[in-house]
Design a protein around this motif. Structure first.
Motif, mmCIF file in Angstrom:
data_model
loop_
_atom_site.group_PDB
_atom_site.id
_atom_site.type_symbol
_atom_site.label_atom_id
_atom_site.label_comp_id
_atom_site.label_asym_id
_atom_site.label_seq_id
_atom_site.Cartn_x
_atom_site.Cartn_y
_atom_site.Cartn_z
ATOM 1 N N GLU A 139 0.812 -1.219 0.000
ATOM 2 C CA GLU A 139 0.000 0.000 0.000
ATOM 3 C C GLU A 139 0.845 1.268 0.000
ATOM 4 N N CYS A 179 0.981 2.240 -3.642
ATOM 5 C CA CYS A 179 -0.267 2.416 -4.402
ATOM 6 C C CYS A 179 -0.629 3.894 -4.479
ATOM 7 N N GLY A 196 -3.491 4.759 -6.167
ATOM 8 C CA GLY A 196 -4.934 4.796 -6.379
ATOM 9 C C GLY A 196 -5.339 5.058 -7.815
ATOM 10 N N ARG A 199 -6.191 2.919 -10.086
ATOM 11 C CA ARG A 199 -7.248 1.961 -10.448
ATOM 12 C C ARG A 199 -6.996 1.242 -11.777
ATOM 13 N N VAL A 258 -10.029 -1.123 -5.471
ATOM 14 C CA VAL A 258 -9.113 -0.209 -4.796
ATOM 15 C C VAL A 258 -9.880 0.500 -3.686
ATOM 16 N N GLU A 259 -9.379 0.374 -2.488
ATOM 17 C CA GLU A 259 -9.957 1.065 -1.329
ATOM 18 C C GLU A 259 -9.128 2.318 -1.087
ATOM 19 N N GLU A 260 -9.808 3.387 -0.772
ATOM 20 C CA GLU A 260 -9.110 4.644 -0.504
ATOM 21 C C GLU A 260 -9.667 5.287 0.746
ATOM 22 N N GLN A 261 -8.770 5.835 1.535
ATOM 23 C CA GLN A 261 -9.178 6.650 2.679
ATOM 24 C C GLN A 261 -8.065 7.657 2.926
ATOM 25 N N TYR A 280 -5.040 9.746 2.372
ATOM 26 C CA TYR A 280 -3.875 9.575 1.504
ATOM 27 C C TYR A 280 -3.544 8.110 1.246
ATOM 28 N N LEU A 281 -4.225 7.204 1.915
ATOM 29 C CA LEU A 281 -3.928 5.778 1.795
ATOM 30 C C LEU A 281 -4.841 5.121 0.763
ATOM 31 N N SER A 282 -4.266 4.329 -0.121
ATOM 32 C CA SER A 282 -5.051 3.538 -1.058
ATOM 33 C C SER A 282 -4.342 2.214 -1.262
#
Length: 146
Positions: free
Chosen positions: A8, A11, A13, A15, A48-51, A53-55
């Motif tokens: 991670e 990543c 993000g 997609r 792809v999960e995002e929250q 700045y983290l993806s």
């Protein structure tokens, strides 16, 4: 068994893993037809999960003690003897969604277009390397022996 490993921290993000996965699992294997012209439309088997700045990409981990295998009443979910991957035979799946309820990672999706069947990562059966790994521009997804 070779497994998909997510890093991670790399990543961004983009997609691209989702796009290439959907195209790989489409009938035409062509991006425009896969998104605009096919019914039933294929689903990406990686999300792809995002929250903030983290993806990171999320897909089936092909657990050694896979609860989805126990929960599948038709035997549509089975372990591939050669690769060790947990595979769904969509022709046998009756859409009871028990696999979805017991999956600890929440990575099995409902395909409700056409025949209702579970949709999950199959490590791109027949390919040397899953397309999400092949097309990750940042090498955030790797395919390693673990």
């Amino acid at each position: 068994m070779k497994r998909i490993v997510i890093r991670e921290e790399y990543c961004m993000g983009c997609r691209l893993c989702e796009i290439h996965c959907l195209v790989q699992h489409s009938k035409s294997k062509e991006i425009v037809k896969a998104y605009k012209g096919e019914f039933p439309k294929a689903l990406p088997r990686v999300l792809v999960e995002e929250q903030g700045y983290l993806s990171f990409a999320l897909q089936c981990r092909h657990c050694e003690d896979a609860p989805c295998l126990e929960a599948c009443m038709t035997g549509s979910l089975h372990r591939d003897a050669e690769t060790g991957a947990v595979i769904c035979d969509e022709n046998k799946c009756v859409g009871c969604w028990m696999c979805i309820m017991v999956c600890p990672l929440g990575v099995i999706a409902r395909n409700t277009e056409g025949k209702k069947a579970a949709s999950k990562c199959d490590l791109c059966a027949g390919e040397k390397m899953p397309v999400c790994v092949q097309n990750c521009p940042n090498e955030a997804i790797t395919f390693e022996e673990r």
